[in-house]
Write a protein that holds these residues in place. Structure first.
Motif, PDB file in Angstrom:
ATOM      1  N   ARG A 220       1.340   1.307   2.438  1.00  0.00           N
ATOM      2  CA  ARG A 220       0.231   0.934   3.333  1.00  0.00           C
ATOM      3  C   ARG A 220      -0.006  -0.568   3.316  1.00  0.00           C
ATOM      4  N   PHE A 223       2.857  -2.283   5.372  1.00  0.00           N
ATOM      5  CA  PHE A 223       2.882  -2.102   6.819  1.00  0.00           C
ATOM      6  C   PHE A 223       1.611  -2.562   7.507  1.00  0.00           C
ATOM      7  N   ARG A 224       0.494  -2.711   6.762  1.00  0.00           N
ATOM      8  CA  ARG A 224      -0.726  -3.242   7.369  1.00  0.00           C
ATOM      9  C   ARG A 224      -0.734  -4.763   7.415  1.00  0.00           C
ATOM     10  N   ARG A 229       5.163  -7.190   6.964  1.00  0.00           N
ATOM     11  CA  ARG A 229       5.801  -6.252   7.889  1.00  0.00           C
ATOM     12  C   ARG A 229       6.910  -6.941   8.697  1.00  0.00           C
TER      13      ARG A 229
END
Length: 429
Positions: A220, A223-224, A229
């Motif tokens: 998390r 990817f946040r 990312r």
């Protein structure tokens, strides 16, 4: 030390021991990069597909073990994990020359050794990235990463040449015996480090959480975060392209171009000079242009150099391969040093193992795909044609950087802001 961690400098005894062990191990890996496919090509007469499969199998453990390894490493002291990984790699690589000298070496044995060493590498690499911020102060991280990356680049210069000579005079498996011994040296250096590293102390509620939940925290966070990312996405596409090329480069030089084993080693040695150049320039470029601008600039400049690889021919035409290797190596290594330092400073200490593992699963998972893709396309379409296709993919991958928020940054951010404190989770806006 006991109870607390002690951070030193790049001139201290503990880092110098760590650096020497890593340099020796990296030199062994530099030898194995050439020796392993040469064993397949010369000793076992393997097809181009099998040569590519070796690279894929060596990195397959990242897809299987990468995510849980990050959570396990965050629960443990990192140095014992690295010691076990070195011991496993030593035994696995030593089994190959022993089997060859007993005349019982097979392709499945070679693939199994590559897979076992890949499993050990998952834990060693994840633990090492989490261990370095303990060994060095925050201000010393960039210098420490530059020295380690410089060692890797130097090993990539010296290793192929040594591999070529070992193969020429002692046989293909001699290079793998040398690689096995390098893991022994690394193990001895780690054992000699006097720092006693305590296991990370997560809060009681975190200790009771399931492994799947802990793995999810790292994913998390990755990817946040728009910067992490973007770097992960670019790394994935780039690694597919570069690994597809590197997995068949020995077969290309030996079978398509028609060079001998010693010349292959010499060519790959010259290619490695680019990595040394990148390691030397990374700190200067980061200070002058800003860390984000320097990293993106290096990757944008490096990508077109891949177009030189498929132009390679005998004699003077080998200069195309060397030029491509130097250009790609310089840009990629300089960018890697800058981005690795960014991650170590940026990620919360209690999550760094899981975030690093999550990024590595994407990066090394792409290497698995790239090795398989290179071998398959090389067999079906031709080796030179595969190099053209992968060079085009590498150039196209730069669009990920140009369309990301990093393009507008001068420097990478220094730290993330924890928002989800109630359950021990972290995120950023």
């Amino acid at each position: 030390m006991s109870g607390t961690t002690r951070q030193g400098s790049v001139t201290g005894r503990e880092f110098r021991l760590f650096w020497f062990g890593e340099t020796t191990s990296l030199l062994g890996n530099g030898i194995a990069v050439v020796a392993l496919p040469l064993v397949a090509v010369l000793t076992l007469h393997a097809s181009t597909f099998v040569v590519g499969l070796l690279t894929s199998v060596a990195h397959l453990p990242w897809l299987v073990l990468g995510l849980p390894a990050g959570a396990w490493v965050d629960r443990l002291a990192r140095r014992p994990v690295m010691l076990v990984a070195d011991a496993v790699s030593f035994v696995a690589f030593l089994s190959v020359p022993i089997a060859a000298w007993a005349d019982v070496l097979t392709i499945p044995h070679l693939l199994a050794a590559a897979f076992v060493c890949g499993c050990a590498s998952v834990f060693f690499t994840t633990a090492q990235r989490a261990f370095l911020p303990t060994l060095l102060s925050d201000k010393e991280l960039l210098a420490g990463n530059a020295r380690l990356q410089g060692s890797q680049s130097t090993a990539e210069v010296i290793g192929p040449g040594l591999a070529g000579m070992l193969v020429q005079f002692f046989g293909a498996v001699a290079g793998l015996a040398a690689n096995a011994l390098s893991f022994l040296v690394s193990w001895l250096c780690l054992r000699a480090i006097r720092i006693t590293e305590p296991p990370p102390p997560p809060p009681p509620e975190v200790r009771r959480r399931r492994l799947r939940t802990e793995v999810g925290d790292g994913l998390r966070f990755l990817f946040r975060d728009p910067v992490l990312r973007t770097l992960a996405a670019y790394s994935a596409v780039s690694n597919i392209a570069l690994t597809a090329m590197s997995s068949i480069e020995v077969a290309f030089l030996v079978r398509t171009v028609g060079t001998g084993e010693a010349v292959v080693g010499a060519v790959l040695t010259l290619c490695g000079l680019g990595g040394v150049l990148g390691a030397l320039l990374s700190h200067r470029l980061s200070r002058r242009y800003g860390s984000a601008r320097a990293a993106v600039g290096c990757l944008l400049v490096a990508a077109p150099f891949t177009l030189l690889f498929p132009l390679t021919s005998q004699g003077a035409g080998l200069a195309f391969f060397v030029g491509g290797g130097v250009g790609v190596g310089a840009g990629a290594v300089a960018a890697n040093i800058i981005t690795d330092t960014f991650r170590q400073r940026y990620c919360p200490p209690d999550l760094i193992g899981r975030i690093s593992a999550s990024a590595a699963v994407i990066s090394f998972g792409a290497i698995t795909v790239g090795g398989l893709l290179g071998g398959t396309l090389g067999e079906l379409c031709g080796v030179r044609e595969t190099l053209w296709m992968m060079a085009g993919l590498q150039v196209s991958a730069t669009a990920i950087l140009l369309r990301s928020p990093i393009r507008r940054m001068h420097d990478f951010p220094e730290s993330a802001v924890p928002l989800l404190a109630t359950k021990g989770e972290h995120a950023i806006p």
